[in-house]
Structures are given as C-alpha cells and as structure tokens.
Motif scaffolding. Sequence first.
Motif, PDB file in Angstrom:
ATOM      1  N   ALA A 114       0.813  -1.213   0.000  1.00  0.00           N
ATOM      2  CA  ALA A 114       0.000   0.000   0.000  1.00  0.00           C
ATOM      3  C   ALA A 114       0.843   1.258   0.000  1.00  0.00           C
ATOM      4  O   ALA A 114       0.349   2.335  -0.264  1.00  0.00           O
ATOM      5  CB  ALA A 114      -0.917  -0.004   1.224  1.00  0.00           C
ATOM      6  N   GLY A 115       2.130   1.176   0.248  1.00  0.00           N
ATOM      7  CA  GLY A 115       2.979   2.361   0.258  1.00  0.00           C
ATOM      8  C   GLY A 115       4.215   2.093   1.088  1.00  0.00           C
ATOM      9  O   GLY A 115       4.320   1.092   1.783  1.00  0.00           O
ATOM     10  N   PRO A 116       5.198   3.005   0.987  1.00  0.00           N
ATOM     11  CA  PRO A 116       6.437   2.800   1.743  1.00  0.00           C
ATOM     12  C   PRO A 116       6.196   2.893   3.238  1.00  0.00           C
ATOM     13  O   PRO A 116       5.407   3.693   3.710  1.00  0.00           O
ATOM     14  CB  PRO A 116       7.322   3.954   1.250  1.00  0.00           C
ATOM     15  N   LYS A 117       6.903   2.058   3.994  1.00  0.00           N
ATOM     16  CA  LYS A 117       6.755   2.063   5.432  1.00  0.00           C
ATOM     17  C   LYS A 117       7.643   3.137   6.056  1.00  0.00           C
ATOM     18  O   LYS A 117       8.710   3.445   5.552  1.00  0.00           O
ATOM     19  CB  LYS A 117       7.122   0.691   6.004  1.00  0.00           C
ATOM     20  N   GLU A 118       7.177   3.683   7.167  1.00  0.00           N
ATOM     21  CA  GLU A 118       7.965   4.665   7.885  1.00  0.00           C
ATOM     22  C   GLU A 118       9.162   3.983   8.527  1.00  0.00           C
ATOM     23  O   GLU A 118       9.058   2.898   9.084  1.00  0.00           O
ATOM     24  CB  GLU A 118       7.114   5.341   8.959  1.00  0.00           C
ATOM     25  N   GLY A 119      10.308   4.623   8.441  1.00  0.00           N
ATOM     26  CA  GLY A 119      11.511   4.095   9.065  1.00  0.00           C
ATOM     27  C   GLY A 119      12.393   5.234   9.510  1.00  0.00           C
ATOM     28  O   GLY A 119      12.073   6.405   9.302  1.00  0.00           O
ATOM     29  N   SER A 120      13.513   4.905  10.131  1.00  0.00           N
ATOM     30  CA  SER A 120      14.458   5.909  10.592  1.00  0.00           C
ATOM     31  C   SER A 120      15.626   5.985   9.622  1.00  0.00           C
ATOM     32  O   SER A 120      16.139   4.960   9.170  1.00  0.00           O
ATOM     33  CB  SER A 120      14.969   5.566  11.988  1.00  0.00           C
ATOM     34  N   ILE A 121      16.067   7.211   9.319  1.00  0.00           N
ATOM     35  CA  ILE A 121      17.224   7.377   8.441  1.00  0.00           C
ATOM     36  C   ILE A 121      18.529   7.382   9.233  1.00  0.00           C
ATOM     37  O   ILE A 121      19.608   7.427   8.650  1.00  0.00           O
ATOM     38  CB  ILE A 121      17.112   8.657   7.603  1.00  0.00           C
ATOM     39  N   LEU A 122      18.449   7.332  10.571  1.00  0.00           N
ATOM     40  CA  LEU A 122      19.649   7.310  11.404  1.00  0.00           C
ATOM     41  C   LEU A 122      20.361   5.969  11.239  1.00  0.00           C
ATOM     42  O   LEU A 122      19.763   4.928  11.485  1.00  0.00           O
ATOM     43  CB  LEU A 122      19.282   7.530  12.873  1.00  0.00           C
ATOM     44  N   PRO A 123      21.620   5.970  10.828  1.00  0.00           N
ATOM     45  CA  PRO A 123      22.332   4.686  10.668  1.00  0.00           C
ATOM     46  C   PRO A 123      22.397   3.917  11.983  1.00  0.00           C
ATOM     47  O   PRO A 123      22.539   4.492  13.063  1.00  0.00           O
ATOM     48  CB  PRO A 123      23.733   5.129  10.221  1.00  0.00           C
ATOM     49  N   HIS A 124      22.324   2.589  11.883  1.00  0.00           N
ATOM     50  CA  HIS A 124      22.290   1.740  13.074  1.00  0.00           C
ATOM     51  C   HIS A 124      23.593   1.804  13.869  1.00  0.00           C
ATOM     52  O   HIS A 124      23.601   1.543  15.081  1.00  0.00           O
ATOM     53  CB  HIS A 124      22.000   0.291  12.678  1.00  0.00           C
ATOM     54  N   ASP A 125      24.691   2.131  13.200  1.00  0.00           N
ATOM     55  CA  ASP A 125      25.980   2.117  13.900  1.00  0.00           C
ATOM     56  C   ASP A 125      26.328   3.450  14.556  1.00  0.00           C
ATOM     57  O   ASP A 125      27.400   3.589  15.150  1.00  0.00           O
ATOM     58  CB  ASP A 125      27.099   1.715  12.934  1.00  0.00           C
ATOM     59  N   VAL A 126      25.446   4.446  14.476  1.00  0.00           N
ATOM     60  CA  VAL A 126      25.714   5.740  15.101  1.00  0.00           C
ATOM     61  C   VAL A 126      25.275   5.689  16.558  1.00  0.00           C
ATOM     62  O   VAL A 126      24.112   5.395  16.857  1.00  0.00           O
ATOM     63  CB  VAL A 126      24.970   6.881  14.368  1.00  0.00           C
ATOM     64  N   ARG A 127      26.198   5.960  17.477  1.00  0.00           N
ATOM     65  CA  ARG A 127      25.905   5.959  18.903  1.00  0.00           C
ATOM     66  C   ARG A 127      25.835   7.402  19.397  1.00  0.00           C
ATOM     67  O   ARG A 127      26.856   8.102  19.451  1.00  0.00           O
ATOM     68  CB  ARG A 127      26.984   5.190  19.672  1.00  0.00           C
ATOM     69  N   LEU A 128      24.653   7.836  19.733  1.00  0.00           N
ATOM     70  CA  LEU A 128      24.451   9.211  20.178  1.00  0.00           C
ATOM     71  C   LEU A 128      24.899   9.385  21.623  1.00  0.00           C
ATOM     72  O   LEU A 128      24.745   8.487  22.447  1.00  0.00           O
ATOM     73  CB  LEU A 128      22.976   9.589  20.044  1.00  0.00           C
ATOM     74  N   ARG A 129      25.421  10.574  21.927  1.00  0.00           N
ATOM     75  CA  ARG A 129      25.853  10.911  23.284  1.00  0.00           C
ATOM     76  C   ARG A 129      25.151  12.178  23.738  1.00  0.00           C
ATOM     77  O   ARG A 129      24.797  13.035  22.913  1.00  0.00           O
ATOM     78  CB  ARG A 129      27.365  11.134  23.317  1.00  0.00           C
ATOM     79  N   PRO A 130      24.951  12.335  25.062  1.00  0.00           N
ATOM     80  CA  PRO A 130      24.340  13.572  25.565  1.00  0.00           C
ATOM     81  C   PRO A 130      25.119  14.799  25.091  1.00  0.00           C
ATOM     82  O   PRO A 130      26.347  14.824  25.145  1.00  0.00           O
ATOM     83  CB  PRO A 130      24.424  13.410  27.086  1.00  0.00           C
ATOM     84  N   GLY A 131      24.385  15.781  24.611  1.00  0.00           N
ATOM     85  CA  GLY A 131      24.986  17.004  24.114  1.00  0.00           C
ATOM     86  C   GLY A 131      25.228  17.020  22.627  1.00  0.00           C
ATOM     87  O   GLY A 131      25.524  18.083  22.052  1.00  0.00           O
ATOM     88  N   ASP A 132      25.131  15.871  21.948  1.00  0.00           N
ATOM     89  CA  ASP A 132      25.282  15.872  20.497  1.00  0.00           C
ATOM     90  C   ASP A 132      24.250  16.808  19.874  1.00  0.00           C
ATOM     91  O   ASP A 132      23.087  16.840  20.295  1.00  0.00           O
ATOM     92  CB  ASP A 132      25.078  14.460  19.921  1.00  0.00           C
ATOM     93  N   VAL A 133      24.684  17.554  18.866  1.00  0.00           N
ATOM     94  CA  VAL A 133      23.777  18.428  18.121  1.00  0.00           C
ATOM     95  C   VAL A 133      23.384  17.689  16.849  1.00  0.00           C
ATOM     96  O   VAL A 133      24.251  17.257  16.076  1.00  0.00           O
ATOM     97  CB  VAL A 133      24.437  19.777  17.789  1.00  0.00           C
TER      98      VAL A 133
END
Length: 208
Positions: free
Chosen positions: A25-44
């Motif tokens: 029925a259409g493209p599914k919603e997903g995240s464009i954030l790569p799986h290997d990116v580890r976010l840290r507090p303060g990241d912009v």
Amino acid sequence: MTVNMPLIHRVMVLAVSCAALCGCAGPKEGSILPHDVRLRPGDVVFRSGHGLTSRAVMLADNGGTYSHVGIVADSAGVPVIVHAVPDEPDFPGDSDRVKMERPDKFFSSVNAGAGRVMRIADSGVAARASRVAVAVYMRGTGFDHDYDESDTVRMYCCELVEHAYSEAGMPLTGGRRHSVDLPGLRYRNVIYPSDFIRSPALRTVSEF
C-alpha cells in the motif's frame, strides 16, 4: 448485471485491491539514522524535512542543507532528542512546543530526508547542555513563532540549542545572527542551522 463505472474509477478500485492483496500500500515509515551511530548527551543533531516550511528555512539559510536542529539528552540510560518544533502534533489539540523524542522518531523518514550528528570534545560541557535542554522541556516551553531569542518563555529549534550550550558555558554560534526577508517571513537576529555547522567547537560524527 454489469455496472459501467468510469475508467478512472475502475483503475482506482483495481489499484487499491492489488495493494491490499500484495501488502504494498505504500512505503513504510523508518528511521534514516544509521544503526551504527551511537548518540551521546549534548550531540547536536540536524535533519532536513520534506515540507514547504523546511524548504523555506533552507532557502533563507542561503541554500543550507538542514532545516531543523535538536540536542541529544539522556533519559534513564536511553538517548532522546530535545527539540522545539511546530506542526508536529502528537495528539489532537497538541500545541507547538519543545519535545523530547526517541531518535528514531526525530529521524523518521516521514520528517527527515537527510541528517547529521555533530559533537563537542568536552563531554562535561555537553552533558550540562543536555540537562539544560531537558529542563526547558520539563517546564512545558512552547514554540517561538516570533523567532525572538530575547527571552526563554518560548523557543525555536536553534534558539534552544544555543541557549543550552550558552548556559553550559560554551555558546556555539559565535554571536552570528541573520535577518530573514522572504515573502511572509520577516525576522531579525535569527540563528540558522548552518551557524552550528560552522562552529569550530563541533565536529561531524556522522552525515547521512
């Protein structure tokens, strides 16, 4: 009995039926954030949107790459993104406000076509800035449609990030401010997403 439907009506019915049967029925919603990116507090974190407002922001920002910015915080060991955003209600009657959301929602393919993560070297300053951002969220801060940083009663996305880092002792934009003069958009002393990208205090962790 034969029903003579207009051709375009028959085609539409056939298309809907096929979509229902084959699950396409259409493209599914997903995240464009790569799986290997580890976010840290303060990241912009940055994203570019698909809508007219996002395009207007990038046009005003001299053809900038991104239209929206937020800051990563920690919520019981789980990374979240604090950002001030209009026109993204979570429920009927929801107001434009500062939100705290999961990274996969911030970088949802519905709202984001491209993204970037930037980081400062001083993790202590970054952690303090993230806590300031959470405090802004906790007090129920609304979105600043006037794009006026003279007070913190309401905030827009870039204002929130700059405020958080200024309170932590490290303003990021170097005082750069701009005038917006587009049809229907006239503001003064505005911070753009590109002002953070040009900050010597930030380095790019991931661009996608």
